[in-house]
Motif scaffolding. Structure first.
Motif, mmCIF file in Angstrom:
data_model
loop_
_atom_site.group_PDB
_atom_site.id
_atom_site.type_symbol
_atom_site.label_atom_id
_atom_site.label_comp_id
_atom_site.label_asym_id
_atom_site.label_seq_id
_atom_site.Cartn_x
_atom_site.Cartn_y
_atom_site.Cartn_z
ATOM 1 N N ASP A 64 0.736 -1.079 0.072
ATOM 2 C CA ASP A 64 0.019 -0.038 0.206
ATOM 3 C C ASP A 64 1.042 1.304 -0.056
ATOM 4 O O ASP A 64 1.390 1.634 0.902
ATOM 5 C CB ASP A 64 -0.840 -0.047 1.210
ATOM 6 C CG ASP A 64 -1.902 1.168 1.097
ATOM 7 O OD1 ASP A 64 -1.633 2.064 0.269
ATOM 8 O OD2 ASP A 64 -2.481 1.258 2.254
ATOM 9 N N THR A 102 0.312 4.295 -0.162
ATOM 10 C CA THR A 102 -0.397 5.456 0.694
ATOM 11 C C THR A 102 0.448 5.462 1.777
ATOM 12 O O THR A 102 0.483 6.608 2.600
ATOM 13 C CB THR A 102 -1.700 5.315 0.784
ATOM 14 O OG1 THR A 102 -2.087 4.399 1.613
ATOM 15 C CG2 THR A 102 -2.495 5.440 -0.555
ATOM 16 N N LYS A 103 1.123 4.289 2.290
ATOM 17 C CA LYS A 103 1.630 4.352 3.525
ATOM 18 C C LYS A 103 3.439 4.487 3.509
ATOM 19 O O LYS A 103 3.994 4.420 4.309
ATOM 20 C CB LYS A 103 1.361 3.282 4.492
ATOM 21 C CG LYS A 103 -0.205 3.163 4.772
ATOM 22 C CD LYS A 103 -0.481 1.901 5.690
ATOM 23 C CE LYS A 103 -2.064 1.763 5.869
ATOM 24 N NZ LYS A 103 -2.326 0.702 6.677
ATOM 25 N N ASP A 104 3.741 4.659 2.094
ATOM 26 C CA ASP A 104 5.072 4.743 1.724
ATOM 27 C C ASP A 104 5.858 5.801 2.324
ATOM 28 O O ASP A 104 5.243 7.059 2.415
ATOM 29 C CB ASP A 104 5.192 4.538 0.490
ATOM 30 C CG ASP A 104 6.785 4.390 0.224
ATOM 31 O OD1 ASP A 104 7.716 3.451 0.152
ATOM 32 O OD2 ASP A 104 6.917 5.571 -0.447
ATOM 33 N N ILE A 107 4.551 9.713 1.292
ATOM 34 C CA ILE A 107 4.256 10.751 2.520
ATOM 35 C C ILE A 107 5.058 12.038 2.510
ATOM 36 O O ILE A 107 4.399 12.983 2.389
ATOM 37 C CB ILE A 107 4.283 10.119 3.665
ATOM 38 C CG1 ILE A 107 3.120 8.948 4.022
ATOM 39 C CG2 ILE A 107 3.851 11.147 5.004
ATOM 40 C CD1 ILE A 107 3.583 8.206 5.002
#
Length: 383
Positions: free
Chosen positions: A113, A115-117, A121
């Protein structure tokens, strides 16, 4: 007031207003400069053992990736050079998931995922301050515009009045008191990084403001308007299988590519969207890509408009600069030396508001002490 005093006041107050944001953008810029290199060191799933056999076609890797995307489609599928993993991705304005696979066997190496990298961020913070883009983008853009004005005004203030002052403007007197060292750090390092900072600021403003991007394109194209990016349309009345067409076109491109190049298949969202292929002649950067658009049913090549249409070598100077914007911003356009320039340029940019604030505070304290001393002299009784 003299011209330099006016520039000095402008430089001071703009610095006080934008200082915190400039520090933030400088630090996040440092982190993004070596993103590719850090990923190569920390993400082992990006690499596979090179094998003496052909890659699996896109249709097979796509079918494998779909099992890990929770019902979402594959938007893009990238094949790197031999020894690199293949990546399937789904992304929209909210979600972003990648599936790393062995291109020789189809083995799934990683589902992530993004979006959590960490770097993802940091990038969102650098672009939008983690705010909605409509809010964060103009805030970052305004701070960048102020920073550009400060760079120009800083060069004016730095410019020596005479030959005797030239040496002092280019060197830091390390054995002096800390206030003098701080003064030299602000002036000397500020001058050296200003020429890098101007490129960082301009490329940042291209993203931040459409009017700036339009003006830049108008200037570099000799008076032309920035063309909108419009995809051609596939004909749904023509019978055909998109996956089969993608496999055939991918194989045709792959046969003409070197081992140092990569290729990405971009799948259509709707029944009229085209099938797109992107051949990257310099993986690790984003600018040197040839974009091809095809009818998703017949495989017929379709004409497209915009800066990201057609081959890089055939693009106009203005369109090439549009494609190169990110790689110029992070220094990747010059390879590793360019990344070091971007890194140290961003680091010095982050330090300038700090050294500038210390200069301003030191002068305020000195003025206050002088006023107190004068007051004491006036109040002394005359004997």
């Amino acid at each position: 007031m003299t011209f330099k005093k006016i520039i000095g006041k402008l430089h001071l107050w703009l610095g006080l207003i934008s200082g915190v944001l400039v520090v933030f953008l400088g630090i996040t810029g440092c982190l993004l400069a070596f993103e590719k290199e850090i990923r190569n060191l920390t993400e082992s799933y990006q690499f596979v053992e090179k094998q003496d056999k052909p890659y699996l076609p896109p249709s097979q890797l796509k079918a494998i990736a779909l099992k890990h995307l929770d019902g979402r489609p594959v938007v893009g599928l990238e094949y790197g050079s031999p020894g690199k993993a293949a990546f399937a991705a789904y992304y929209d304005t909210v979600a972003y998931t990648i599936v790393a696979m062995n291109p020789y066997t189809g083995e799934v190496l990683k589902v992530r995922d993004m979006t959590k990298d960490f770097f993802r961020i940091v990038l969102k913070g650098h672009f939008y301050l983690w705010l909605p883009p409509a809010i964060g983008r103009p805030i970052v853009g305004s701070a960048t515009l102020v920073f550009l004005i400060m760079l120009i005004s800083g060069i004016v203030l730095w410019w020596p009045k005479n030959k005797a002052a030239i040496k002092q403007r280019f060197s830091i007197k390390w054995n002096a008191k800390w206030r003098r060292v701080n003064y030299d750090l602000h002036n000397v390092l500020g001058f050296y990084m200003s020429w890098i900072g101007i490129f960082l600021a301009i490329t940042g403003l291209v993203w931040a403001f459409d009017w700036f991007a339009d003006a830049t394109y108008y200037t570099t194209s000799g008076g032309k308007k920035r063309p909108p990016h419009e995809h051609p349309v596939s004909n749904p009345k023509i019978p055909g299988n998109t996956d089969q067409v993608a496999d055939e076109l991918w194989a045709a491109h792959l046969a003409n590519m070197s081992e140092k190049e990569s290729i990405t298949v971009f799948y259509p969202f709707t029944e009229t969207d085209p099938l797109e292929m992107g051949v990257n002649h310099r993986p690790g950067t984003y600018y040197k890509v040839d974009y091809y658009h095809y009818d998703r049913y017949s495989g017929e090549e379709l004409p497209a408009t915009g800066s990201y249409a057609g081959g890089f070598d055939e693009a106009s100077v203005a369109d090439k600069l549009v494609r190169m914007n990110y790689d110029i911003h992070v220094g990747a356009i010059l390879g590793l030396p360019g990344k070091f320039l971007a890194f140290f340029g961003s680091l010095i940019a982050a330090s300038l508001p700090v050294t500038g604030f210390l200069l301003w505070r030191g002068r305020r304290k000195k003025q206050a002490k002088s006023q107190v001393a004068v007051g004491k002299v006036i109040l002394q009784p005359v004997l």
